[in-house]
Design a protein around this motif. Sequence first.
Motif, mmCIF file in Angstrom:
data_model
loop_
_atom_site.group_PDB
_atom_site.id
_atom_site.type_symbol
_atom_site.label_atom_id
_atom_site.label_comp_id
_atom_site.label_asym_id
_atom_site.label_seq_id
_atom_site.Cartn_x
_atom_site.Cartn_y
_atom_site.Cartn_z
ATOM 1 N N ILE A 46 6.713 40.319 11.823
ATOM 2 C CA ILE A 46 6.947 39.757 10.992
ATOM 3 C C ILE A 46 8.448 39.103 11.563
ATOM 4 C CG2 ILE A 46 6.775 41.269 9.409
ATOM 5 C CD1 ILE A 46 9.317 42.784 9.045
ATOM 6 N N VAL A 47 8.954 37.856 10.901
ATOM 7 C CA VAL A 47 10.802 37.043 10.875
ATOM 8 C C VAL A 47 10.775 37.785 9.583
ATOM 9 C CG1 VAL A 47 9.130 35.026 9.537
ATOM 10 C CG2 VAL A 47 11.775 34.755 11.154
ATOM 11 N N VAL A 48 11.959 38.279 9.920
ATOM 12 C CA VAL A 48 13.526 38.075 8.869
ATOM 13 C C VAL A 48 14.728 37.538 8.817
ATOM 14 C CG1 VAL A 48 12.669 40.551 8.006
ATOM 15 C CG2 VAL A 48 14.292 40.165 10.171
ATOM 16 N N GLN A 49 15.299 37.591 7.891
ATOM 17 C CA GLN A 49 16.362 36.254 8.255
ATOM 18 C C GLN A 49 17.840 37.380 7.408
ATOM 19 O OE1 GLN A 49 15.847 33.436 5.861
ATOM 20 N NE2 GLN A 49 13.173 33.478 6.175
ATOM 21 N N GLY A 50 19.329 36.709 7.549
ATOM 22 C CA GLY A 50 19.965 37.042 7.410
ATOM 23 C C GLY A 50 20.462 37.787 6.075
ATOM 24 N N ASN A 51 19.612 37.554 4.921
ATOM 25 C CA ASN A 51 20.076 38.440 3.869
ATOM 26 C C ASN A 51 19.021 39.763 4.295
ATOM 27 O OD1 ASN A 51 17.241 37.468 3.773
ATOM 28 N ND2 ASN A 51 17.194 37.612 1.979
ATOM 29 N N PHE A 52 18.369 39.966 5.253
ATOM 30 C CA PHE A 52 17.692 41.379 5.945
ATOM 31 C C PHE A 52 18.228 41.781 6.017
ATOM 32 C CE2 PHE A 52 15.284 43.923 8.602
ATOM 33 C CZ PHE A 52 14.419 44.335 7.613
ATOM 34 N N ILE A 53 18.352 41.423 7.324
ATOM 35 C CA ILE A 53 20.159 41.890 8.378
ATOM 36 C C ILE A 53 20.786 42.749 7.041
ATOM 37 C CG2 ILE A 53 21.567 41.868 10.103
ATOM 38 C CD1 ILE A 53 19.633 40.024 11.261
ATOM 39 N N ARG A 54 21.543 41.785 6.292
ATOM 40 C CA ARG A 54 22.512 42.024 5.186
ATOM 41 C C ARG A 54 22.386 43.557 4.985
ATOM 42 N NH1 ARG A 54 24.843 37.829 1.482
ATOM 43 N NH2 ARG A 54 22.759 38.465 0.466
ATOM 44 N N ALA A 55 20.908 43.829 4.399
ATOM 45 C CA ALA A 55 20.370 44.722 3.773
ATOM 46 C C ALA A 55 20.192 45.326 4.873
ATOM 47 C CB ALA A 55 19.122 44.670 2.921
ATOM 48 N N MET A 56 19.472 45.471 5.944
ATOM 49 C CA MET A 56 20.258 46.781 6.749
ATOM 50 C C MET A 56 21.433 47.671 7.221
ATOM 51 S SD MET A 56 16.767 47.774 7.462
ATOM 52 C CE MET A 56 16.307 47.070 5.477
ATOM 53 N N VAL A 57 22.433 46.722 6.654
ATOM 54 C CA VAL A 57 24.420 46.854 7.433
ATOM 55 C C VAL A 57 23.873 48.159 6.461
ATOM 56 C CG1 VAL A 57 25.673 46.851 6.894
ATOM 57 C CG2 VAL A 57 24.384 44.960 8.317
ATOM 58 N N ALA A 58 23.390 47.825 4.924
ATOM 59 C CA ALA A 58 23.920 48.658 3.429
ATOM 60 C C ALA A 58 23.325 49.674 3.562
ATOM 61 C CB ALA A 58 22.963 48.068 2.559
ATOM 62 N N LEU A 59 22.294 49.635 4.036
ATOM 63 C CA LEU A 59 21.027 50.951 4.653
ATOM 64 C C LEU A 59 21.392 51.857 5.983
ATOM 65 C CD1 LEU A 59 17.728 49.598 4.095
ATOM 66 C CD2 LEU A 59 19.342 51.154 2.049
ATOM 67 N N ASN A 83 7.154 16.592 19.699
ATOM 68 C CA ASN A 83 8.827 16.027 18.716
ATOM 69 C C ASN A 83 9.185 16.686 18.060
ATOM 70 O OD1 ASN A 83 7.819 13.171 20.656
ATOM 71 N ND2 ASN A 83 6.403 13.721 18.989
ATOM 72 N N LEU A 84 10.150 16.850 18.038
ATOM 73 C CA LEU A 84 11.545 17.525 16.553
ATOM 74 C C LEU A 84 11.800 17.090 15.404
ATOM 75 C CD1 LEU A 84 13.371 20.338 16.946
ATOM 76 C CD2 LEU A 84 14.930 18.969 17.423
ATOM 77 N N LEU A 85 11.117 17.700 14.466
ATOM 78 C CA LEU A 85 11.714 16.764 13.363
ATOM 79 C C LEU A 85 13.263 17.133 12.216
ATOM 80 C CD1 LEU A 85 8.009 16.920 12.045
ATOM 81 C CD2 LEU A 85 8.421 15.419 13.133
ATOM 82 N N ALA A 86 13.165 18.533 12.725
ATOM 83 C CA ALA A 86 14.596 18.944 12.003
ATOM 84 C C ALA A 86 14.513 20.937 12.793
ATOM 85 C CB ALA A 86 14.471 19.377 10.493
ATOM 86 N N ASP A 87 15.802 20.808 12.813
ATOM 87 C CA ASP A 87 16.171 21.847 13.206
ATOM 88 C C ASP A 87 18.049 22.535 13.246
ATOM 89 O OD1 ASP A 87 17.547 23.895 14.890
ATOM 90 O OD2 ASP A 87 18.203 22.815 16.610
ATOM 91 N N ILE A 88 17.511 23.794 12.094
ATOM 92 C CA ILE A 88 18.098 24.538 11.138
ATOM 93 C C ILE A 88 18.452 25.355 11.442
ATOM 94 C CG2 ILE A 88 17.814 25.431 8.482
ATOM 95 C CD1 ILE A 88 16.051 23.595 7.758
ATOM 96 N N HIS A 89 19.867 26.242 11.432
ATOM 97 C CA HIS A 89 20.710 27.036 11.995
ATOM 98 C C HIS A 89 21.089 27.879 10.756
ATOM 99 C CE1 HIS A 89 21.142 26.017 15.577
ATOM 100 N NE2 HIS A 89 21.252 24.339 15.588
ATOM 101 N N GLY A 90 20.191 28.919 11.325
ATOM 102 C CA GLY A 90 20.770 30.460 10.820
ATOM 103 C C GLY A 90 22.222 30.526 10.691
ATOM 104 N N ILE A 91 22.053 31.021 9.406
ATOM 105 C CA ILE A 91 23.911 31.943 8.543
ATOM 106 C C ILE A 91 23.615 33.636 8.841
ATOM 107 C CG2 ILE A 91 25.247 32.248 6.892
ATOM 108 C CD1 ILE A 91 23.861 30.026 5.193
ATOM 109 N N LYS A 92 24.796 34.047 9.687
ATOM 110 C CA LYS A 92 25.114 35.217 9.518
ATOM 111 C C LYS A 92 25.290 36.449 8.958
ATOM 112 C CE LYS A 92 25.656 34.573 15.369
ATOM 113 N NZ LYS A 92 26.791 35.444 16.056
ATOM 114 N N LEU A 93 25.117 36.931 7.798
ATOM 115 C CA LEU A 93 25.196 36.722 6.527
ATOM 116 C C LEU A 93 25.525 38.243 6.891
ATOM 117 C CD1 LEU A 93 22.398 35.662 4.028
ATOM 118 C CD2 LEU A 93 24.229 34.818 4.626
ATOM 119 N N ALA A 94 24.960 39.224 8.070
ATOM 120 C CA ALA A 94 25.889 40.567 7.779
ATOM 121 C C ALA A 94 26.669 40.916 9.062
ATOM 122 C CB ALA A 94 24.669 41.009 8.835
ATOM 123 N N GLY A 95 27.861 38.922 9.265
ATOM 124 C CA GLY A 95 28.971 39.223 9.536
ATOM 125 C C GLY A 95 28.453 38.680 11.194
ATOM 126 N N PRO A 96 29.727 39.100 12.437
ATOM 127 C CA PRO A 96 29.946 38.013 13.105
ATOM 128 C C PRO A 96 29.174 39.035 14.217
ATOM 129 C CG PRO A 96 31.494 39.132 13.112
ATOM 130 C CD PRO A 96 30.903 38.971 11.486
#
Length: 375
Positions: A46-59, A83-96
């Motif tokens: 599975i793939v998870v993003q910063g909001n999942f990791i932030r929830a794991m910090v809370a747990l 060919n690259l169409l777009a590059d979206i960087h994530g947000i470190k929601l759980a901290g640096p």
Amino acid sequence: MGRVRKALVVGGGIGGLSAAIALRRAGIDVDLVEIHTKWTVYHVGIVVQGNFIRAMVALGIADECVAAGFPYDGVEFRDLQGNLLADIHGIKLAGPNYPSDLGLTRPALHEVLSRNAIKVGTNVRLGVTFNEIRQFDDRVEVSFTDGTTGTYDVVIGADGVNSKVRQTIFGEEFKPKYTGQGVWRYNVPRPPELNRAVMYSGLPTGKCGFIPLTQDTGYVFLVQAEPEDLRIPEDQLAPEMRKRLASCTGVMAQLRDQIVDSHLVVYRPLRALFMPPPWYRGRVILIGDAAHAVTPHMGQGAAQATEDAVVLGELLARDEPIGDLFEAFMRRRYERCKFVFDASIQMGEWEQHPTPDADPTGLTAKLMPTLAAPI
């Protein structure tokens, strides 16, 4: 009023285990019943993003989750020629100190969650579910399939898209619906150059891509339109998946050719459900896929379930009427989950029925600030 002191969690998946941890951290006694006698999950990633990791910090388990997976940053969108169409960087929601994105296997995540649920004192019972739920003003009485009974302040239905709790409490009206697509997954060795998520567009009625899971492994996925009653002999799954990826080139063609063992191909039809509010009746509440089963297009199924758990754990620690707490839960969760659900369904619709205004990368970018908002 009476503070919540004991809760029953039905379902031992991501949402149920997260809820058990959250409630135990709030000082609430927790029984968790899981209908399967063997506490295992199928071996896909599975793939998870910063909001999942932030929830794991809370747990309190974020470090273990990150160590079990492959941290990376954002997603690349490419065409079938690479060919690259777009590059979206994530947000470190759980901290640096934590990544913006994480790939990991379902078994690895399950091991972290189950180990910690037991560590914090959850009473786990496998091979057991409920027979009957009887609600009263001040309690819920539950009988179980092993002949035992229990009395609880609240019951949490975290038993997935085909929830028995939902059926028992809300009736037969709400059932998951087939979205028109299926998802194929196959684990492969990770090429060194693939160190973040990559999505490839250009396939008819779908997309494919690669998600890193560990330093050594990742998985190829394919999402596209399939008949709801698709029946493929088990020994033909690998050649069928390769055939659907025939137009891929470059590294995806190399990964496609490694799909050789049909017994390791995981195919699932995509079904979705979004319950109207409220997701509770009396002292019984639904979370995760039992209330809002989403397709994997935005990578948010696990995250939304864990956010449900974190919010519920925080609220049930308060000495307030159950109805007020559940209403507060709905205020914090409904619109956010609805946005994720609608965006995921829209992605699938665009893939199956392209329109001139279809903008998958734009929708993905729009989702980021929504996920970054506090829960």
